[in-house]
Motif scaffolding. Sequence first.
Motif, PDB file in Angstrom:
ATOM      1  N   LYS A 208       0.826  -1.189   0.000  1.00  0.00           N
ATOM      2  CA  LYS A 208       0.000   0.000   0.000  1.00  0.00           C
ATOM      3  C   LYS A 208       0.870   1.252   0.000  1.00  0.00           C
ATOM      4  O   LYS A 208       0.621   2.206   0.714  1.00  0.00           O
ATOM      5  CB  LYS A 208      -0.869   0.021   1.272  1.00  0.00           C
ATOM      6  CG  LYS A 208      -1.715  -1.184   1.432  1.00  0.00           C
ATOM      7  CD  LYS A 208      -3.014  -0.983   0.704  1.00  0.00           C
ATOM      8  CE  LYS A 208      -3.917  -2.164   0.833  1.00  0.00           C
ATOM      9  NZ  LYS A 208      -3.542  -3.259  -0.030  1.00  0.00           N
TER      10      LYS A 208
ATOM     11  N   ASP B 199      -8.061  15.414  -4.801  1.00  0.00           N
ATOM     12  CA  ASP B 199      -8.836  14.788  -3.728  1.00  0.00           C
ATOM     13  C   ASP B 199      -9.162  13.367  -4.096  1.00  0.00           C
ATOM     14  O   ASP B 199      -9.424  13.045  -5.242  1.00  0.00           O
ATOM     15  CB  ASP B 199     -10.150  15.535  -3.529  1.00  0.00           C
ATOM     16  CG  ASP B 199      -9.882  16.955  -3.130  1.00  0.00           C
ATOM     17  OD1 ASP B 199     -10.634  17.830  -3.556  1.00  0.00           O
ATOM     18  OD2 ASP B 199      -8.883  17.170  -2.415  1.00  0.00           O
ATOM     19  N   GLY B 200      -9.201  12.575  -3.081  1.00  0.00           N
ATOM     20  CA  GLY B 200      -9.573  11.192  -3.348  1.00  0.00           C
ATOM     21  C   GLY B 200      -8.381  10.313  -3.636  1.00  0.00           C
ATOM     22  O   GLY B 200      -8.527   9.137  -3.937  1.00  0.00           O
ATOM     23  N   TYR B 201      -7.193  10.880  -3.558  1.00  0.00           N
ATOM     24  CA  TYR B 201      -6.001  10.081  -3.779  1.00  0.00           C
ATOM     25  C   TYR B 201      -5.872   9.074  -2.645  1.00  0.00           C
ATOM     26  O   TYR B 201      -5.831   9.457  -1.489  1.00  0.00           O
ATOM     27  CB  TYR B 201      -4.798  11.011  -3.807  1.00  0.00           C
ATOM     28  CG  TYR B 201      -3.505  10.368  -4.131  1.00  0.00           C
ATOM     29  CD1 TYR B 201      -2.398  10.601  -3.340  1.00  0.00           C
ATOM     30  CD2 TYR B 201      -3.362   9.538  -5.233  1.00  0.00           C
ATOM     31  CE1 TYR B 201      -1.184  10.033  -3.638  1.00  0.00           C
ATOM     32  CE2 TYR B 201      -2.159   8.967  -5.530  1.00  0.00           C
ATOM     33  CZ  TYR B 201      -1.072   9.216  -4.731  1.00  0.00           C
ATOM     34  OH  TYR B 201       0.124   8.649  -5.028  1.00  0.00           O
ATOM     35  N   PRO B 202      -5.814   7.795  -2.958  1.00  0.00           N
ATOM     36  CA  PRO B 202      -5.826   6.812  -1.875  1.00  0.00           C
ATOM     37  C   PRO B 202      -4.572   6.813  -1.022  1.00  0.00           C
ATOM     38  O   PRO B 202      -4.629   6.480   0.151  1.00  0.00           O
ATOM     39  CB  PRO B 202      -6.005   5.472  -2.607  1.00  0.00           C
ATOM     40  CG  PRO B 202      -5.641   5.736  -4.010  1.00  0.00           C
ATOM     41  CD  PRO B 202      -5.891   7.161  -4.275  1.00  0.00           C
ATOM     42  N   TYR B 203      -3.446   7.173  -1.619  1.00  0.00           N
ATOM     43  CA  TYR B 203      -2.215   7.134  -0.833  1.00  0.00           C
ATOM     44  C   TYR B 203      -1.951   8.532  -0.306  1.00  0.00           C
ATOM     45  O   TYR B 203      -1.086   9.238  -0.790  1.00  0.00           O
ATOM     46  CB  TYR B 203      -1.045   6.692  -1.713  1.00  0.00           C
ATOM     47  CG  TYR B 203      -1.252   5.339  -2.325  1.00  0.00           C
ATOM     48  CD1 TYR B 203      -1.885   5.204  -3.539  1.00  0.00           C
ATOM     49  CD2 TYR B 203      -0.811   4.202  -1.677  1.00  0.00           C
ATOM     50  CE1 TYR B 203      -2.076   3.967  -4.082  1.00  0.00           C
ATOM     51  CE2 TYR B 203      -0.998   2.962  -2.218  1.00  0.00           C
ATOM     52  CZ  TYR B 203      -1.628   2.846  -3.426  1.00  0.00           C
ATOM     53  OH  TYR B 203      -1.800   1.616  -3.977  1.00  0.00           O
TER      54      TYR B 203
ATOM     55  N   ASP C 254      -4.198   1.732  -9.653  1.00  0.00           N
ATOM     56  CA  ASP C 254      -3.631   2.787  -8.808  1.00  0.00           C
ATOM     57  C   ASP C 254      -2.443   3.428  -9.473  1.00  0.00           C
ATOM     58  O   ASP C 254      -2.305   4.658  -9.481  1.00  0.00           O
ATOM     59  CB  ASP C 254      -3.187   2.193  -7.466  1.00  0.00           C
ATOM     60  CG  ASP C 254      -4.346   2.064  -6.516  1.00  0.00           C
ATOM     61  OD1 ASP C 254      -4.262   1.272  -5.572  1.00  0.00           O
ATOM     62  OD2 ASP C 254      -5.351   2.763  -6.751  1.00  0.00           O
TER      63      ASP C 254
ATOM     64  N   TYR D 254      -4.002  11.740 -10.605  1.00  0.00           N
ATOM     65  CA  TYR D 254      -3.909  12.345  -9.285  1.00  0.00           C
ATOM     66  C   TYR D 254      -2.752  13.306  -9.155  1.00  0.00           C
ATOM     67  O   TYR D 254      -2.880  14.353  -8.555  1.00  0.00           O
ATOM     68  CB  TYR D 254      -3.801  11.271  -8.211  1.00  0.00           C
ATOM     69  CG  TYR D 254      -5.115  10.654  -7.896  1.00  0.00           C
ATOM     70  CD1 TYR D 254      -5.307   9.291  -7.997  1.00  0.00           C
ATOM     71  CD2 TYR D 254      -6.171  11.432  -7.504  1.00  0.00           C
ATOM     72  CE1 TYR D 254      -6.521   8.734  -7.709  1.00  0.00           C
ATOM     73  CE2 TYR D 254      -7.389  10.886  -7.213  1.00  0.00           C
ATOM     74  CZ  TYR D 254      -7.563   9.533  -7.319  1.00  0.00           C
ATOM     75  OH  TYR D 254      -8.760   8.976  -7.035  1.00  0.00           O
TER      76      TYR D 254
END
Lengths: 313, 453
Positions: free
Chosen positions: A88, A171-175, B171, B179
Amino acid sequence: LFPGVRQAQWLTKTKLVEGLPPAVQGIVDNPAHGLQELEERAKYAVSHARLWDTAEVAPRREQYCPVLFENLIHICRLMSGKYPSLTKRMLARNCRIAATWERESILLQVRGLSGILMNSMTPIPPVASKEEILATKEHVLETFYPIAPTIDLQEVNVYKELNDTGECFRDGYPYSHPHTLFFLESANVRTDRFRPEQLRAKMLMFAFGNALAKAKALHGNDPKVLEQPVVVQSIGTDGQLFQFMVFQLNTTDLVSNDGIKNLVWIDSDQNLYEKAQCVPEVKKRVVTKPAGISGFQPDTFKKFLALYLHGTV
Amino acid sequence: MAALGARRLLRAGRRWFSETVPAAPSPPASPLYPPVVASVTAKSKAAKSRRLQRFNQRVHAAATVEEKLRLYGKLQRPKYTVYPQTFALNADRWYRSFTKTVLVPGMPPRAAAAKPPVAAAGTTLEAGRAPEPGAEAPGAAQAPEAVKTPEPATGAAPYLDMGELRSVACDALLQESFYQNKKRPFLYRDQDHTPGPFLTQLVSTLAAFLSSRNPLLAASSLDLKPEVNYYWHHGEEVVLHGHRKGRVDPVRFQIDDNPHLQIRVPKQLPEVVPLESDLGDVPVIDHKPSKLPLFKKQYENKVFIGSKVADPCCYGHTQFHLLPDKLKRERFIRERLEDQIEVVYRSNGIASLFAWTAAQAMYQGFWSEADVTRPFVSQAVVTDGKHFAFFCYQLNTLALSAETIKNNPRKNICWGTDSKPLYDVVEDGNVKGFNDEVLLQLVRFLLNRPKEL
């Protein structure tokens, strides 16, 4: 002029602790992580970066510094076979950082390309206990009277106060949690590189900037003492010497000089190896220094790996 | 008096005769004269072949591999530079004739034991023999229990979670394209802006993720933008102008390649088919290589796999190539050359993999006069950021020079697929049209390992 870390400490209202925090040191000393077997691989990584990577006789620093970093990160990443939560993580290169704060009525700003950033989905738990944080209240910041603390800083008219997490992840970037910053001093000419002291100051400023931006994103723009301190790590190297740093942001109330301070643990000037001999040195038909890496210090690599694993182990 | 003289003469003659009778055969003495061979310095065909033999003996007798490589590439003459990423029409036919390669469409058939079972939410994919990614139709009506586990003896291997892999890939893609706020791409450098970092992220995270299943990956070495070079002779021609005009010279080639990413391992990948197999024909082209177009230059003859001979990771596993902006699909479509799109991928795969496997073989001490005794296998993925083409190459022979190719029945083999898109489009933080099969093929590539591991 004079040691840059002290100036950076004043600017970021930080207390310095020598050596790595006990949590990280615990990872280094814990034999269950199998750090011994990785010594061999680390030695190969260093030899590859310094000796074997190019078709010429010896690679230059601009080439071997990033290659060494990539090799070490590759070894660290391969540990995710053992600790699945390591997947992760995400590396972001060429990220820009921008953070502003006030310090005794002086507006300060940190901007620029901050090297390579590693983000993770989960934040690093606070490294210092609550007592230590409270104890920083008594600590008095060093002042440099009569020298102003903003000496050697560039004065710029700021029209927009930017407070993004630097690389402006949407926004919303998981890391979303910055984990570790990496700085590679890879210029070939020595004068273009930062000296170790300046490198440490730079690491501190950027770690602080990232932590501050994250704290403001999480808790809002008001200056206050943080319930959950934000921890950001930082590693800087010039291909041979490593500087390790763990920064904990305890408060965003930076205007005054009293109150709770932030904490930083610095382990400086760790050599990974003594010398890398590309061609054997021969004096009077006798080989005095054989080709290869001499003086390999596995502890430095263990610390590197411990900082990488910190937060998931 | 005359009779006395005659008797004396007769006696003398008799003694003379008796002296000449050999008593016993004398022991064989060493030859009195050195062997009669061609001269070394004369301007004759025999002298030239004697010089070649002496050179071959010198290389055979070299003590270390570095010395062998140094002698092999010592003589510098004008040579053709072969570029793996080229816009030349039908370049893959030319490259196959230069490298004596047979192109087999599709992926090589693998042994059933090399595949882990794969489970996905909702669809079950059959593990086992799968020559082509398209042949595995997802959503086959099979109950999850009926999925064949290829290793029943060792206990069911843990299922490879397709969802997890897909999220890893998505991702990486989203971070690079959506992102992270980056500046606008530099002119004609679109590939460095998004697809390059995406490929690096994807491969590094996938390799780390799969390292628990593939111990070879756990001992691997990852190179970013390495250099791969190889120099060889193939065919003969007559020198046209200059002080060497009229002489018969071998045609020299050099490949200088820069893959985007490469994985090197300490153990060799297993062979796909036996060394002497014949799976097709090598195209024969009657024209000179300069008609491709290919141009001659004279510079250092390098043979390099990405790191020096002393590196323990001296065998190759997988290379990843990124096609530059000059060769993007839109340009070909605009110039009405749609069939050349696949040619670009194929020529890149064949040339790069030939150079890499041949350089690996040279690092082990083989060369055109000492042909390989075991096949060298490597894999490559060629992509432009969205479309992926997979190649697997088996090097069976290095003997491509004019003298050694005469009695050499072996051919090199390259398996390759067409390029397929990994996703359709990225918008608003979502990846639309993600293609699982391409990802599965990539995962299979990364999981490839020798049988004993």
